[in-house]
Design an enzyme around this catalytic site. Structure first.
Site, short mmCIF file in Angstrom:
data_model
loop_
_atom_site.label_atom_id
_atom_site.label_comp_id
_atom_site.label_asym_id
_atom_site.label_seq_id
_atom_site.Cartn_x
_atom_site.Cartn_y
_atom_site.Cartn_z
N HIS A 49 0.77 3.93 1.58
CA HIS A 49 1.24 2.72 0.91
C HIS A 49 0.98 1.46 1.73
O HIS A 49 0.62 0.42 1.18
CB HIS A 49 2.75 2.85 0.65
CG HIS A 49 3.31 1.86 -0.29
ND1 HIS A 49 3.05 1.88 -1.65
CD2 HIS A 49 4.14 0.80 -0.09
CE1 HIS A 49 3.70 0.88 -2.24
NE2 HIS A 49 4.37 0.22 -1.32
N SER A 65 2.73 -3.54 -3.00
CA SER A 65 3.90 -2.91 -3.59
C SER A 65 4.50 -3.77 -4.71
O SER A 65 3.83 -4.07 -5.68
CB SER A 65 4.91 -2.60 -2.49
OG SER A 65 5.86 -1.66 -2.93
N ASP A 71 -0.90 7.53 -1.25
CA ASP A 71 0.36 6.97 -1.74
C ASP A 71 0.74 7.64 -3.06
O ASP A 71 -0.04 7.65 -4.01
CB ASP A 71 0.20 5.46 -1.95
CG ASP A 71 1.47 4.80 -2.43
OD1 ASP A 71 2.54 5.44 -2.38
OD2 ASP A 71 1.41 3.63 -2.86
#
Length: 457
Positions: A417, A181, A360
């Site tokens: 994610h 991320s 994601d």
């Protein structure tokens, strides 16, 4: 009042193995960390000797190393956010033990269970709360919290050097920096910083960087923010009218980036994501299959226990938060700044893995491929021409892998994610094969180009 307190103390004494926490809607029973789940080492790595600001870490030695410890690779994990604790990665994703929840007698029980897909099977594994002010890390003054990636790299370099100094065997072990991320910026930042510093240091004082891996990363925001509408549209989540509206919002964010209005650009990106959320009605953009969001709050609940804090060697006075709003606010203007140039430098001097969970919508496959195509690297054309191969684990589809030279790209099937949470064993196979140059993750020069897939046993 005194009578109630006495009863509570007696109750806690009788249930010495449980820590009870009550909220308006939940009553928690928190089991202590079993001895076998304790880190090999944990504590603080100082980044400022004057103010004593320090980063909190937990280290788990390899469970089944296939070489001597002096040669066994060490993985460093950095969480994103900005401002989210790497204890999320530790206790919810890729650490050797995960927090799990169960219900009983109107009480929610939290405890640790072994993770079959832990990344410390073959390698040492370090989780660092970065930057200072995040998780259990200590920022003595707010002014010390990094506001850009150069400052992030500087602090991480000091922390890594301090970690390596803890054991003479650490100095010779290859180090791979990984994260997901917003660590799509942290990982390149520290990798870039290490290589630049190493060039000015004698061999014995260098950090033995062997590669970097980024999962579902935000790395080149000006490119990535332009992909949300297309990704959602071709996933069947929005119609053409909504796509046009979303593209208009994306263009505003891009325009603000181009004029250097960093705070405005960050706010504009937030509007894009909120608009996409409202259009789709999804439980989370982090995985558009999910009917409920990731339960990362379980880690925050578990690490609120005083007994757990002490067992980990954390500062017990810190009120643990999975993600720090303060750190997020301080890095607000950094969010839309690109570190693509750092990745371009890294891929010329070490190996790089970029991986994404297939589902994601925030920092997924489409957004990563978009900025990869714009990389300034002599090998990018050959990489783009390389075959994307089917990747299997135990004869089942695990995803797809594309590799040329020092750059590897993996799409992990049936994941969002938080790839290690969704595909624990497959993520373990991925990182092990990449680090050890095995199967589809081996350098193209030594892989049979005609092989259609690799089945990891």
């Amino acid at each position: 009042m005194e009578s109630t307190s006495a009863k509570l103390l007696l109750f806690l004494f009788i249930l010495s193995h449980y820590y009870l926490q009550a909220t308006s809607s939940r009553v928690l029973s928190i089991s202590p960390i079993p001895n076998e789940a304790l880190p090999t080492r944990s504590g603080y790595l100082q980044v400022n000797s004057t103010t004593k600001s320090a980063m909190f870490y937990t280290f788990y030695e390899a469970k089944e190393p296939n070489s001597s410890l002096s040669e066994t690779p060490i993985l460093i994990w950095l969480q994103g956010g900005p401002g989210c604790s790497s204890m999320l990665g530790n206790f919810y994703e890729l650490g050797p033990w995960r927090v799990v929840s169960s219900q009983g007698h109107n009480v929610e029980h939290l405890k640790l269970e072994p993770n079959s897909g832990s990344w410390n099977r073959l390698f040492g594994l370090v989780f660092i709360d970065n930057p200072i002010g995040t998780g259990f890390s200590v920022a003595t003054t707010t002014e010390e919290i990094p506001r850009d990636q150069h400052a992030v790299g500087k602090h991480l370099f000091k922390a890594i050097k301090a970690f390596v100094a803890l054991d003479s065997l650490f100095k010779t072990r290859p180090i791979f920096v990984t994260g997901e991320s917003y660590a799509g910026k942290y990982v390149p930042a520290i990798g870039y910083y290490i290589l630049k510093r190493n060039a000015r240091l004698p061999k014995g004082n260098q950090v033995n960087l062997a590669g970097v891996a980024i999962g579902n990363g935000l790395t080149d925001p000006i490119t990535q923010v332009a992909t949300h509408a297309m990704s959602a549209y071709f996933s069947g989540l929005i119609n053409e009218k909504q796509k046009t509206r979303l593209e208009e919002a994306q263009d505003k964010a891009i325009g603000l980036i181009k004029v250097g209005n960093w705070s405005g650009a960050t706010n504009a990106r937030t509007k894009v994501l909120n608009l996409l959320q409202n259009m789709t009605g999804l439980a989370t953009l982090y995985d558009f299959r999910r009917l409920v969001a990731y339960e990362d709050y379980l880690v925050e609940d578990y690490l609120s226990s005083m007994e757990v804090k002490k067992a980990l060697g954390a500062n017990a006075s810190i009120a643990f938060e999975v993600c720090s709003d303060k750190v997020g606010d301080i890095l607000h203007e950094d969010v839309m700044k690109s570190v693509k140039y750092m990745v371009e430098f890294l891929v010329k001097h070490t190996k790089v893995l970029l991986y994404q969970g297939q589902f994601d919508l925030r920092d997924g496959v489409v957004s990563t491929e978009a900025w990869m195509k714009k990389m300034k690297w002599d090998g990018i054309e050959k990489f783009l021409e390389a075959d994307r191969k089917v990747w299997k684990v135990k004869e089942k589809l695990a995803g797809y892998v594309q590799i040329w030279g020092s750059l590897s790209h993996a799409i992990v099937s049936n994941a969002g994610h938080l790839v290690p949470t969704d595909q624990a064993v497959n993520s373990q196979v991925m990182i092990e094969d990449w680090v050890l140059d095995r199967g589809l993750f081996a350098n193209k020069e030594i892989v049979d180009p005609s092989a259609p897939s690799y089945d990891s046993k």
